[in-house]
Design an enzyme around this catalytic site. Sequence first.
Site, mmCIF file in Angstrom:
data_model
loop_
_atom_site.group_PDB
_atom_site.id
_atom_site.type_symbol
_atom_site.label_atom_id
_atom_site.label_comp_id
_atom_site.label_asym_id
_atom_site.label_seq_id
_atom_site.Cartn_x
_atom_site.Cartn_y
_atom_site.Cartn_z
ATOM 1 N N HIS A 100 -22.660 56.635 73.958
ATOM 2 C CA HIS A 100 -23.094 56.968 75.313
ATOM 3 C C HIS A 100 -22.797 58.439 75.565
ATOM 4 O O HIS A 100 -21.753 58.946 75.158
ATOM 5 C CB HIS A 100 -22.381 56.107 76.356
ATOM 6 C CG HIS A 100 -23.097 56.065 77.680
ATOM 7 N ND1 HIS A 100 -24.020 55.095 78.002
ATOM 8 C CD2 HIS A 100 -23.046 56.879 78.749
ATOM 9 C CE1 HIS A 100 -24.493 55.316 79.219
ATOM 10 N NE2 HIS A 100 -23.920 56.400 79.694
ATOM 11 N N ASP A 179 -22.496 49.073 88.951
ATOM 12 C CA ASP A 179 -22.951 50.398 88.496
ATOM 13 C C ASP A 179 -24.416 50.606 88.863
ATOM 14 O O ASP A 179 -24.831 51.723 89.164
ATOM 15 C CB ASP A 179 -22.761 50.549 86.990
ATOM 16 C CG ASP A 179 -23.060 51.981 86.538
ATOM 17 O OD1 ASP A 179 -22.428 52.905 87.094
ATOM 18 O OD2 ASP A 179 -23.917 52.189 85.673
ATOM 19 N N ARG A 186 -25.008 57.499 93.843
ATOM 20 C CA ARG A 186 -24.426 58.807 93.478
ATOM 21 C C ARG A 186 -25.528 59.821 93.226
ATOM 22 O O ARG A 186 -25.406 60.992 93.568
ATOM 23 C CB ARG A 186 -23.544 58.655 92.224
ATOM 24 C CG ARG A 186 -22.206 57.988 92.515
ATOM 25 C CD ARG A 186 -21.492 57.593 91.239
ATOM 26 N NE ARG A 186 -21.219 58.706 90.378
ATOM 27 C CZ ARG A 186 -21.349 58.672 89.036
ATOM 28 N NH1 ARG A 186 -21.732 57.579 88.422
ATOM 29 N NH2 ARG A 186 -21.079 59.731 88.329
ATOM 30 N N LYS A 205 -20.377 49.917 81.885
ATOM 31 C CA LYS A 205 -21.532 49.434 81.102
ATOM 32 C C LYS A 205 -21.118 49.125 79.662
ATOM 33 O O LYS A 205 -21.511 48.117 79.086
ATOM 34 C CB LYS A 205 -22.630 50.502 81.071
ATOM 35 C CG LYS A 205 -23.298 50.735 82.423
ATOM 36 C CD LYS A 205 -24.498 51.650 82.320
ATOM 37 C CE LYS A 205 -24.195 53.126 82.270
ATOM 38 N NZ LYS A 205 -23.670 53.721 83.472
#
Length: 469
Positions: A100, A179, A186, A205
């Site tokens: 990620h 999320d 956000r 995640k």
Amino acid sequence: MAKKQGSAGAAQQADEAPLHCIDLIRKKRDGGTMEERELAFLAQGAADESIPLEQLAAWLMAAWIRGLSLDETRALALAMRDSGEKFNPQGLGKVAVDKHSTGGVGDKTSFLVAPLAAACGLAVPMISGRALGHTGGTLDKLEAIPGYRTSLTLREFEAVLRRCGASIVGQTPTLVPADRVLYALRDRTGTVENPGLICASILSKKLAAGLDALVLDVKTGSGAFLRKREDADYLAALMVATAEAAGTRTAALMTDMSQPLGRTAGNWIELAECVELLRGERQEDSEDLRTLSLRLAGWMIHLGGKAATPEAGHQLAEAALTDGAGLAAFLKMVDAQGGDVRVFDDLKGNHKPGATKVLEAWESGFVAEMDTTALGWAVQRLGAGRERAGEPVDPHAGILFHAKRGSRVKRGEPLATLYATKEAMLGEPVNLVKRAIRFSDTAPAAVALVDRIFTKESAEAFLADMAPA
Ligand code: URA
């Protein structure tokens, strides 16, 4: 059924005073430290939408300004992980690994590392995100493929992983739902660039995917969310130590984002660049993308136990790239998720932007500096990103860069080609690109693509050094 305002009951113990979101906003606003159960309340309230968005937004801004401690960050990451269903990869009979990135411009390594690691015998259950701030989103890019489904049930996710070794999906109302809500919020409230919030978002995640091992690509430089080097190092150490404490072998590579990665930034054009590389076609300006992808895949293969060292993993990844196994794994995954792979038969012909503008170099000299964040905003405003949550993005918008940092150009030569949804959307991005690129008479100092690697020991030592004596 009407939702009860800000009272996510699931997180509350019978013997504890009830929680109210307004109290938590005021507490963080005034610099207080959140308790575990308060963070669980917020995550659950985001997930089941029992806390109104304006309250979540206010809390996020308070957290952005006041910061989250190490303990708060860890508790938030775990609470967000636990906000929905979790994937258990054990039944796949393979080691589950993933990569990620903290977000960048032209940052498309997922389309290379996921199939390469899968081709080397690993399972890659990848839960990704959409465009965030000035950075592009893996899911938006994949949705440039007609039919590709980014929202799968856990059963479908598992079926794709069994068939292909890799699957790339997004958060859903049941998979890391906290999320899903907080990430989108956000994006539109200026609360992205905070180490605690980034760490919690990413690890929620990754930990929900039940990974055995994780490789983090932590960006530094002008296009990173955290531009100060010490902040980026802190984020890397925080994520490695948090993921390790949760039982996932993790390494973080600090990588250069002082210019866009590869030669494209957008949606379809980024996928096309990756497919070219998977086919073995090489272009000089895509070499950084190829090199970084192989480094990351090498670490995934090493941490996944298929190679004794990251270097040996790199060699296995390169072999899978060269012999076409990576391309085969990518096409199989796209097909399994409903995508029409025929679209890759004609990469150029299937790029259909509404308007195109070739921007020529306005000076002769070396490309000395690129404000990569500004370039990212230019890409988003060409139509590749969204102004409001849930808006569709233009798969064809983006920028093709004809020069990289350090390239020598002559005045009048093409510097970048901008692709927009319509002519009227070209003006602001053209100005952003012009302001973002600076020329000089001398070549700029080279910047290493990967300059530091955090593993469990070095991350823990880094955090211990920071702790007050
Ligand atoms: N990627 C994520 O998933 N979350 C962030 O906050 C930043 C990058």
